[in-house]
Design a protein around this motif. Structure first.
Motif, PDB file in Angstrom:
ATOM      1  N   THR A  55      -3.979   1.088  -8.442  1.00 40.80           N
ATOM      2  CA  THR A  55      -3.734   1.194  -7.116  1.00 40.80           C
ATOM      3  C   THR A  55      -4.138  -0.015  -6.223  1.00 40.80           C
ATOM      4  OG1 THR A  55      -4.118   3.575  -7.582  1.00 40.80           O
ATOM      5  CG2 THR A  55      -4.240   2.869  -5.198  1.00 40.80           C
ATOM      6  N   ASP A  56      -5.381  -0.564  -6.539  1.00 40.13           N
ATOM      7  CA  ASP A  56      -5.752  -1.712  -5.761  1.00 40.13           C
ATOM      8  C   ASP A  56      -4.806  -2.765  -5.857  1.00 40.13           C
ATOM      9  OD1 ASP A  56      -8.119  -0.374  -5.293  1.00 40.13           O
ATOM     10  OD2 ASP A  56      -9.350  -1.568  -6.594  1.00 40.13           O
ATOM     11  N   TYR A  58      -1.486  -2.713  -7.055  1.00 38.93           N
ATOM     12  CA  TYR A  58      -0.310  -2.357  -6.590  1.00 38.93           C
ATOM     13  C   TYR A  58      -0.196  -2.532  -5.073  1.00 38.93           C
ATOM     14  CZ  TYR A  58       3.952   0.249  -5.481  1.00 38.93           C
ATOM     15  OH  TYR A  58       5.223   0.622  -5.181  1.00 38.93           O
ATOM     16  N   ASN A  59      -1.226  -2.024  -4.193  1.00 36.87           N
ATOM     17  CA  ASN A  59      -1.149  -1.974  -2.890  1.00 36.87           C
ATOM     18  C   ASN A  59      -1.235  -3.363  -2.409  1.00 36.87           C
ATOM     19  OD1 ASN A  59      -0.984   0.789  -2.705  1.00 36.87           O
ATOM     20  ND2 ASN A  59      -3.091   1.131  -2.293  1.00 36.87           N
ATOM     21  N   GLU A  60      -1.903  -4.356  -3.237  1.00 37.70           N
ATOM     22  CA  GLU A  60      -1.764  -5.651  -2.569  1.00 37.70           C
ATOM     23  C   GLU A  60      -0.604  -6.414  -2.624  1.00 37.70           C
ATOM     24  OE1 GLU A  60      -4.216  -9.798  -3.966  1.00 37.70           O
ATOM     25  OE2 GLU A  60      -5.382  -7.601  -4.273  1.00 37.70           O
ATOM     26  N   LYS A  62       2.619  -4.842  -3.004  1.00 35.99           N
ATOM     27  CA  LYS A  62       3.661  -3.810  -2.659  1.00 35.99           C
ATOM     28  C   LYS A  62       4.650  -4.310  -1.472  1.00 35.99           C
ATOM     29  CE  LYS A  62       1.591  -0.619   0.769  1.00 35.99           C
ATOM     30  NZ  LYS A  62       0.844   0.426   0.823  1.00 35.99           N
TER      31      LYS A  62
END
Length: 132
Positions: A55-56, A58-60, A62
């Protein structure tokens, strides 16, 4: 190590999109467990339609959606012995995102998380699958 540092190393050395990066991180984690008997990073991975996500990380990235993540012009971060990471990235770059996803979703760690309606792929399930 932090998965974001591993991702920074990869995106500043190779051209890759975010979805493929997520799956590459899975295979890096597997390689570390198999060959070094320790995790490469501590963040959890979750099952996703594209395979897995951290998640960390991916969000960075996206904002780039399916496009290649641009090199940010910074120096490639020092992550110590990067030979295992480079080996995995090179092997994964020979495969499409769909091929990587198919491999991951056929493996027990992904299937077990999916069958149990859990999103997390545990380190324990990966150790059991790749090491034992």
């Amino acid at each position: 190590m932090d998965a974001r540092k591993v991702a920074d190393y990869i995106v500043n050395k190779y051209y890759i999109n975010n979805n493929k990066l997520q799956n590459v991180l899975y295979f890096i984690q597997a390689k570390y467990l198999l060959e070094l008997n320790k995790p490469c990073f501590e963040q959890t991975m979750e099952i996703a339609s594209s395979g897995v996500i951290v998640t960390d990380v991916y969000n960075e990235y996206k904002e780039y959606e399916g496009g290649l993540i641009p090199h940010d012009g910074e120096e490639i971060p020092d992550i110590g012995d990067s030979s295992l990471i480079d080996e995995v990235v090179k092997q994964c770059n020979r495969k499409s995102l769909a091929q990587l996803r198919d491999i991951i979703t056929r493996q027990d760690p992904w299937k077990q998380a999916n069958e149990k309606y859990q999103s997390e792929i545990t380190l324990e399930s990966m150790k059991e699958y790749f090491v034992n």
